[in-house]
Design an enzyme around this catalytic site. Structure first.
Site, mmCIF file in Angstrom:
data_model
loop_
_atom_site.group_PDB
_atom_site.id
_atom_site.type_symbol
_atom_site.label_atom_id
_atom_site.label_comp_id
_atom_site.label_asym_id
_atom_site.label_seq_id
_atom_site.Cartn_x
_atom_site.Cartn_y
_atom_site.Cartn_z
ATOM 1 C CD GLU A 1 -2.955 -1.217 2.202
ATOM 2 O OE1 GLU A 1 -4.170 -1.021 2.051
ATOM 3 O OE2 GLU A 1 -2.445 -1.524 3.302
ATOM 4 C CD GLU B 1 -3.725 -6.697 3.713
ATOM 5 O OE1 GLU B 1 -2.906 -5.796 3.913
ATOM 6 O OE2 GLU B 1 -3.879 -7.241 2.593
#
Length: 258
Positions: free
Chosen positions: A112, A132
């Protein structure tokens, strides 16, 4: 020091400096990154920044789960009760270009971080993943929004819903990165891009970045109208006149950001 920071020739280099922990983000690193984002945004000597990791195994593997405990505050307290957000990317809203040199694993929050940069280049050993979903969570630092904008919905959903890893060559094919080079060549390649950007008119560079990012959320006619407006703003700047003079005189321009 968890972060190494230097500025040379208008180029800032930020190095995540926890190679023993795969350059994962602990609270101290997060705090220093927030200060770095502010410095990049407000220091006029900086025209472009490079973000990379120390060592040859990892760019960043996200949060250091051994040192990052769940917050004691409620989500409402964290959202509305603080003057400044503690979010990983808080303060990273700048018109100055950010180059990410991915030197190994870019996982979770590390990927990210890379997605939040404007230009991404990778070493041949780079590996990307937002996994995730495999632990009952979702990417929480822009991954579900920036990844589809970077590589399209189908490729993004394939990565997000499976949690699968993507190597450097596949990342290049999908458009996640712009270049793949050897690990030894990565720092020099990032620096060469930064030097080319830093040598251009700073106001023009920042205007282009803002136009590209804002235009993605506009209808095309409105985005083109905005582009014409910004073109008019830049038309009579000192740097634009200097660029034309330098071209006529067959010399390198000296830009001052005015």
């Amino acid at each position: 020091m968890p972060i190494l920071f230097e500025v040379q020739d208008h180029i800032a280099t930020i190095t995540l400096n926890r190679p023993e922990a795969m350059n994962s983000i602990d609270p101290a690193t997060r705090g220093e990154l927030h200060e770095v984002w502010k410095r990049i945004k407000h220091d006029d000597a900086i025209r472009v920044a490079i973000l990379t990791g120390a060592g040859d195994k990892a760019f960043c593997t996200g949060s250091d789960l051994k040192k990052t405990m769940p917050p004691q505050e409620s989500f409402a307290e964290l959202t509305f009760g603080r003057a400044e957000s503690d979010h990983l990317l808080a303060g990273l809203d700048t018109d100055k270009p950010l180059i990410c040199a991915v030197n190994g694993y870019a996982m979770g929050g590390g990927m990210e971080l890379a997605l939040a940069c404007d230009i991404r280049i990778a070493a041949e050993n780079a590996v990307f993943a937002l996994s995730e979903v495999r632990i009952g969570s979702i990417p929480g630092a822009g991954g579900t929004q920036r990844l589809p904008r970077a590589i399209g919905a189908s490729n993004a959903l394939l990565m997000l819903l499976t949690g699968d890893r993507v190597d450097a060559r596949e990342a290049l094919r999908m458009g996640l990165v712009s270049q793949v080079v050897s690990a030894d060549a990565l720092p020099g390649a990032a620096r060469q891009i930064a030097e080319r950007i830093a040598g251009n008119a700073p106001l023009s560079v920042r205007a282009i970045k803002r136009l590209v990012h804002s235009g993605l959320d506009m209808p095309l006619p409105a985005a083109i109208d905005t582009e014409r407006y910004v073109f008019g703003l830049l038309r009579d700047t000192e740097d634009r006149i200097e660029g034309r003079k330098a071209f006529q005189e067959k010399r390198s321009p000296v830009y001052r950001g005015r």
